[in-house]
Design an enzyme around this catalytic site. Sequence first.
Site, short mmCIF file in Angstrom:
data_model
loop_
_atom_site.label_atom_id
_atom_site.label_comp_id
_atom_site.label_asym_id
_atom_site.label_seq_id
_atom_site.Cartn_x
_atom_site.Cartn_y
_atom_site.Cartn_z
CG HIS A 1 41.06 47.89 46.02
ND1 HIS A 1 39.96 47.40 45.35
CD2 HIS A 1 40.82 49.20 46.24
CE1 HIS A 1 39.10 48.38 45.17
NE2 HIS A 1 39.59 49.48 45.69
CG ASP B 1 40.67 53.05 46.20
OD1 ASP B 1 40.13 52.95 45.08
OD2 ASP B 1 40.35 52.35 47.18
CD GLU C 1 38.97 49.37 49.19
OE1 GLU C 1 38.77 50.48 49.74
OE2 GLU C 1 38.18 48.89 48.33
CD GLU C 2 35.41 47.82 46.16
OE1 GLU C 2 34.69 48.35 47.04
OE2 GLU C 2 35.81 48.45 45.17
CG ASP D 1 36.77 51.43 43.51
OD1 ASP D 1 37.90 51.27 44.02
OD2 ASP D 1 35.70 51.35 44.15
CG HIS E 1 31.18 51.29 44.58
ND1 HIS E 1 30.97 50.84 45.86
CD2 HIS E 1 32.51 51.23 44.38
CE1 HIS E 1 32.13 50.53 46.42
NE2 HIS E 1 33.08 50.77 45.53
#
Length: 353
Positions: A76, A247, A227-228, A193, A327
């Site tokens: 993603h 991922d 995706e998030e 990410d 994150h």
Amino acid sequence: MDTKLNTTLNRKYIIGLLDELLRIPSPSGYCMAIMKRLEEEAQKFGYTMERTPKGNGIITIPGSGPSTEAIAYTAHVDTLGAMVRSVKPNGMLRITPIGGYNMHTVEGEYCLVHTRDGRQYEGTVLSTKTSVHVYPDAREWKREEANMEIRIDELTSSKEETERLGIAPGDIVSWDPRVRILLNGWVKSRHLDDKASVAALFGLLEWLKRTGKQPERTVKLIISTYEEVGHGNSYVPEDVTELIAVDMGTIGDDLSTTERDVSICAKDSSGPYDYEMTSRLIELAKQHQLRYAVDIYPQYGSDASAALRGGSNIRAALIGPGVHASHAMERTHTEAIINTAALLLAYLGLTVS
């Protein structure tokens, strides 16, 4: 036994593309510019990137064999970010998160506010109690959505002045990625990410073009854009029977993955991944002498999870480069990205001549 796949990948290309992608704002739902850039990159290697109605991209690599069943690799390109929730009476902006992160991880971060008419304004994310010299409880003030705001770098001190800039609820906010690529192989930035995995997939394309190799099975590279927020790759083309989500592998607690490994996830919040596919990936990592680790991620979900929950009748697995501080202020190593790309090539049965 071939142990050279990771040494034949073009590291300079992969890391150069990653550097570029990290600098293109792309919070979930705001991926138009980065998808156009990836479309151009695919065309350089002779491939067309189709777009789904939702905005995902699909690059098809034809197989040399007779099988009508395809395998898909998905990564993603969307990232964490925010959206303007309201313009406050003092001209500051209240925000609502895009994706799941702790507010303290963006406090003090520089950002861009993207208006609907194409303007951009710089700003900084701050607590509403900004200074220990003014607010006695500034240290204890909870970092949560209601207590955070964006200070815009414009001459504005009222709601009306900010609105005259064209800023309004619903505008996208992207974080400054703060990209650093070091000569010793470390890569630190926001949004590794999952842009590190996207770069790995395009490293695969570059390798195929340069070597003239062709996989036996048709391969579809799916670049997802939501995706998030949980539904990035909920749709999978009907000819796909196997899907590998590419991922980041998270690091910490009792986990084995490091920033130099390709992480192989056996189970996440959606349950166990396909036993045979996961076992095959582990065996290939051993055969090709790739640094790897097998881990369980109970707080994690992937685009493979989304595909399975969306009703796709597929087998699925999950791998990716090890990333520290996911994150937040993330870091990985070039070796993890290269090992990820090498394992993806090995799964297709591709070897060095």
